[in-house]
Design an enzyme around this catalytic site. Structure first.
Site, short mmCIF file in Angstrom:
data_model
loop_
_atom_site.label_atom_id
_atom_site.label_comp_id
_atom_site.label_asym_id
_atom_site.label_seq_id
_atom_site.Cartn_x
_atom_site.Cartn_y
_atom_site.Cartn_z
N CYS A 294 0.94 -1.09 -0.13
CA CYS A 294 -0.09 -0.06 -0.17
C CYS A 294 1.01 1.31 0.15
O CYS A 294 0.56 2.36 -1.03
CB CYS A 294 -1.12 0.02 1.33
SG CYS A 294 -1.33 -1.63 1.81
N ARG A 323 7.30 -10.55 6.18
CA ARG A 323 7.13 -10.26 7.52
C ARG A 323 7.75 -11.29 8.46
O ARG A 323 7.76 -12.63 8.04
CB ARG A 323 5.62 -10.45 7.77
CG ARG A 323 4.84 -9.50 7.04
CD ARG A 323 3.26 -9.58 6.96
NE ARG A 323 2.52 -8.71 6.30
CZ ARG A 323 1.06 -8.62 5.88
NH1 ARG A 323 0.46 -9.39 6.67
NH2 ARG A 323 0.90 -7.69 5.29
N GLN A 341 1.04 -11.24 -2.66
CA GLN A 341 -0.34 -11.18 -2.66
C GLN A 341 -0.76 -10.68 -3.94
O GLN A 341 0.00 -9.87 -4.81
CB GLN A 341 -0.71 -10.08 -1.72
CG GLN A 341 -0.71 -10.61 -0.12
CD GLN A 341 -1.30 -9.64 0.76
OE1 GLN A 341 -0.87 -8.40 0.75
NE2 GLN A 341 -2.17 -9.97 1.69
N ASP A 343 -2.32 -7.84 -4.80
CA ASP A 343 -2.76 -6.55 -4.41
C ASP A 343 -3.14 -5.61 -5.28
O ASP A 343 -2.71 -5.63 -6.31
CB ASP A 343 -1.56 -6.01 -3.54
CG ASP A 343 -1.40 -6.09 -2.23
OD1 ASP A 343 -2.56 -6.30 -1.57
OD2 ASP A 343 -0.43 -5.85 -1.49
N HIS A 345 -4.70 -1.50 -5.67
CA HIS A 345 -4.85 -0.22 -5.03
C HIS A 345 -5.66 0.71 -5.78
O HIS A 345 -4.90 0.96 -7.11
CB HIS A 345 -3.85 0.41 -4.15
CG HIS A 345 -3.35 -0.56 -2.95
ND1 HIS A 345 -2.25 -1.27 -3.13
CD2 HIS A 345 -3.76 -0.58 -1.88
CE1 HIS A 345 -1.90 -1.97 -2.13
NE2 HIS A 345 -3.04 -1.48 -1.29
N LYS A 428 -13.08 -3.60 6.87
CA LYS A 428 -12.76 -4.44 5.81
C LYS A 428 -13.93 -5.36 5.42
O LYS A 428 -14.74 -5.73 6.27
CB LYS A 428 -11.62 -5.42 6.12
CG LYS A 428 -10.40 -4.92 6.37
CD LYS A 428 -9.07 -5.96 6.66
CE LYS A 428 -9.48 -6.59 7.86
NZ LYS A 428 -8.49 -7.72 7.85
N HIS A 474 -8.70 -0.43 -1.12
CA HIS A 474 -7.58 -1.74 -1.30
C HIS A 474 -8.29 -2.88 -1.57
O HIS A 474 -9.56 -3.04 -1.02
CB HIS A 474 -6.95 -1.92 -0.16
CG HIS A 474 -6.35 -0.72 0.75
ND1 HIS A 474 -4.88 -0.71 1.29
CD2 HIS A 474 -6.77 0.38 1.28
CE1 HIS A 474 -4.69 0.43 1.70
NE2 HIS A 474 -5.56 1.22 1.63
#
Length: 601
Positions: A294, A323, A341, A343, A345, A428, A474
């Site tokens: 992000c 992580r 991921q 992902d 945006h 979310k 997101h």
């Protein structure tokens, strides 16, 4: 001791009862073990109820070793305590009273210090108080009224577990168990658990040569074999195809970023301990491996002036993320330290949000249909008891949480509340997929975010010439590829649909005499884009078929002298289904139709 009361309050009455008897069963387990082995050998650490049962962590002298062969004896003592129908009573005490009661137990002393520093009440639970079976433990509850409410239970396994999950602490022994209201429910659970063990992705990943781990590389860093990498390409390619159709554009961002980026986004304060630090020989900058995409995407948006005519801007990113998960929490592909991921945006105006989210939900529905996964949604909102966890204006949070409800209802989506599951910057809409064993997994998510664009000072020029802050939506569909692959392996038990199978067809010659014709068939299939394997071993045909079935290949093409003479093939479908003799052209047509339609069988 455990402190899960906030989550307990979110459970249904039926699940609350199950939680209570499981937490009570853990106390019965602890009491039974101390009765059998003595308090010098069983030094209590902690023992919560879990989603599937309960566990109990304990320390012990080095000369004491517990094994699963001891379970029947422990279970017998547990059953005795259950049959006594001992009442459980709780009392609140001061920290000094608790310390005095558990003065020889360093783990309870640690819990007392934590409770005191967090200003939490300190409670004791007595089982069979004022009787010869009296037992007391430091615990926040809740529990059943008496041990007799435990309808059925079973001890499941042993494991090692670091205190507080920290590898710097001592390794304790963990006993896993489960409990239900009835014997029937317990038997159903055990049957499902046995089936889950057969489908364990770690075993199947090794069997089908999909991924591996290396001690030299480190725990939590998966390595993908050619077949596993092919699965990555097929799944990611499918998602990217859908995204391209909706005008999403791929970007690529570096694996490393300065701490300042994450300080601005808010991730630094919230997740610093879960991020890998990087040290430069030539810079004093504090650097991290990126744990999410992000913040980086905000910087692409901010790289040049934007107009309302440019919106919406849709970025996708399949980059790797990292992580620093605790060693004790790593589990195959389910919990790793390196993952990717799908992902996305979207930067848009407030008026564009509804259309963008509707498209996201529609895409997600299509992906779940393709993989044959049932699902429902969780509306993940703030925990009102911990407002300090969340960034941004509470009024905006109120607005977005209500907005999310309207979106779900407009799209006729079944959902349930997940209080406290929101991200720190936005509520979310989380998709919870159900696999073949009825287990739920969180996959896709949609989040309407006002916080990140404001913190980064993102702007676009509106039609009236004013500067406006965009909304950042997101979205992930499959979420982490690693977790998604784990789910697919276990959902299909390795028997992937033909479009997804690393090997789609195995060509099996009856004998060496058929090898030349079998090779012709092999190359014809391969030249038509079919992923095919040619078994030229000297094993019997029966053994070749069993091997192909064991590897869960969707189709087997068997060729012998008769097939060579007639220019045909004999086809078997996975699951010992004989499709008989057919023309190779017809078989190719059948295969291509199934591959193109992404048929599940």
């Amino acid at each position: 001791m455990s402190n899960n009361n906030s989550k307990f309050n979110q459970l249904s009455p039926e699940d609350q009862h199950l939680y209570q008897i499981r937490h009570t069963a853990e106390h019965v387990l602890t009491q039974a073990m101390i009765n059998l082995y003595g308090p010098d050998k069983i030094i209590m650490a902690m023992g919560p109820a879990t989603e599937d049962g309960f566990y109990f962590d304990f320390d012990s002298p080095q000369d004491f070793k517990l094994s699963e062969s001891d379970f029947p004896v422990i279970e017998k003592e547990m059953q005795r305590l259950i049959d006594l129908d001992l009442k459980l009573e709780s009392i609140t005490v001061s920290a000094d009273q608790a310390r005095d009661l558990f003065k020889k137990n360093p783990y309870k002393q640690d819990w007392i210090t934590q409770a005191e520093s967090n200003q939490l009440p300190i409670t004791l639970y007595y089982t069979g108080k004022d009787s010869e079976n009296e037992f007391v433990d430091l615990c926040s509850g809740p529990h059943a009224d008496s041990t007799g409410q435990i309808g059925a239970f079973k001890l499941l396994s042993l494991a090692g577990a670091y205190w507080h999950g920290d590898s710097n602490n001592k390794m304790l022994t963990r006993v896993y168990g489960t409990a239900f209201s009835s014997q029937e429910e317990l038997e159903q659970f055990i049957e499902k658990r046995q089936e889950a063990e057969k489908r364990d992705h770690r075993k199947l990943g090794l069997k089908f040569d999909l991924f591996t781990f290396s001690d030299l590389i480190g725990p939590g860093f998966p390595l993908y074999t050619p077949k596993g990498c092919l699965l990555r390409q097929l799944i990611n390619g499918y998602v990217e195809q859908l995204q391209t159709q909706q005008d999403y554009q791929q970007v690529w961002t570096p694996q490393v970023a300065k701490a300042e980026l994450f300080e601005t986004s808010g991730h630094y304060d919230k997740y610093k301990d879960d991020m890998f630090t990087i040290h430069s020989h030539y810079s004093d900058d504090e650097l991290f491996l990126k744990p999410m995409n992000c913040p980086q995407h905000t910087q692409i948006f901010a790289s040049k002036p934007r107009s309302y005519r440019d919106l919406p801007i849709r970025y996708t990113d399949f980059a790797m993320l990292y992580r620093d998960e605790k060693p004790g929490e790593l589990s195959g592909l389910a919990r790793v330290r390196a993952f990717s991921q799908d992902d996305c945006h979207v930067f848009c105006s407030e008026e564009q949000v509804d259309d963008e989210v509707d498209v996201m939900l529609s895409m997600t529905k299509e992906v779940m249909r393709t993989f044959g996964l049932k699902y429902r949604y969780r509306l993940s909102t703030r925990d009102p008891n911990t407002p300090e966890k969340y960034l941004g204006d509470p009024k905006i949070w109120d607005k977005v949480e209500k907005w999310a409800v309207k979106i779900m209802e407009r799209n006729h989506i079944e959902y349930y509340d997940g209080v406290g599951e929101a991200a720190f910057y936005a509520p979310k809409m989380d998709l919870m997929a159900t696999d073949a064993l009825g287990r739920e997994w969180q996959l896709s998510t949609v989040q309407i975010d006002y916080v990140q664009p404001q913190r980064f000072g993102l702007k676009y020029t509106a039609a009236d010439g004013s500067d406006q802050t965009p909304i950042m939506v997101h979205r992930a569909i499959i979420g982490s590829f690693e977790r998604f692959l784990m789910i697919l392996i276990e959902h299909f038990s390795g028997a992937f649909p033909v479009w997804l199978s690393p090997v789609q067809v195995a060509v099996l010659p009856v004998s060496d005499k058929s090898n030349d014709y079998a090779q012709e068939v092999f190359y014809e299939l391969k030249n038509n884009g079919i992923r095919v394997e040619f078994d030229q071993s000297d094993q019997s045909l029966g053994k070749k078929i069993r091997n192909a079935e064991d590897q869960k290949y969707p189709y087997m093409v068997i060729v012998g002298e008769k097939e060579a003479k007639d220019s045909t093939i004999s086809v078997r479908q996975r699951g010992e289904q004989d499709l008989g003799s057919m023309d190779l052209t017809h078989f190719l047509s059948l295969l291509k139709e199934k591959i193109e339609s992404k048929a599940l069988n």
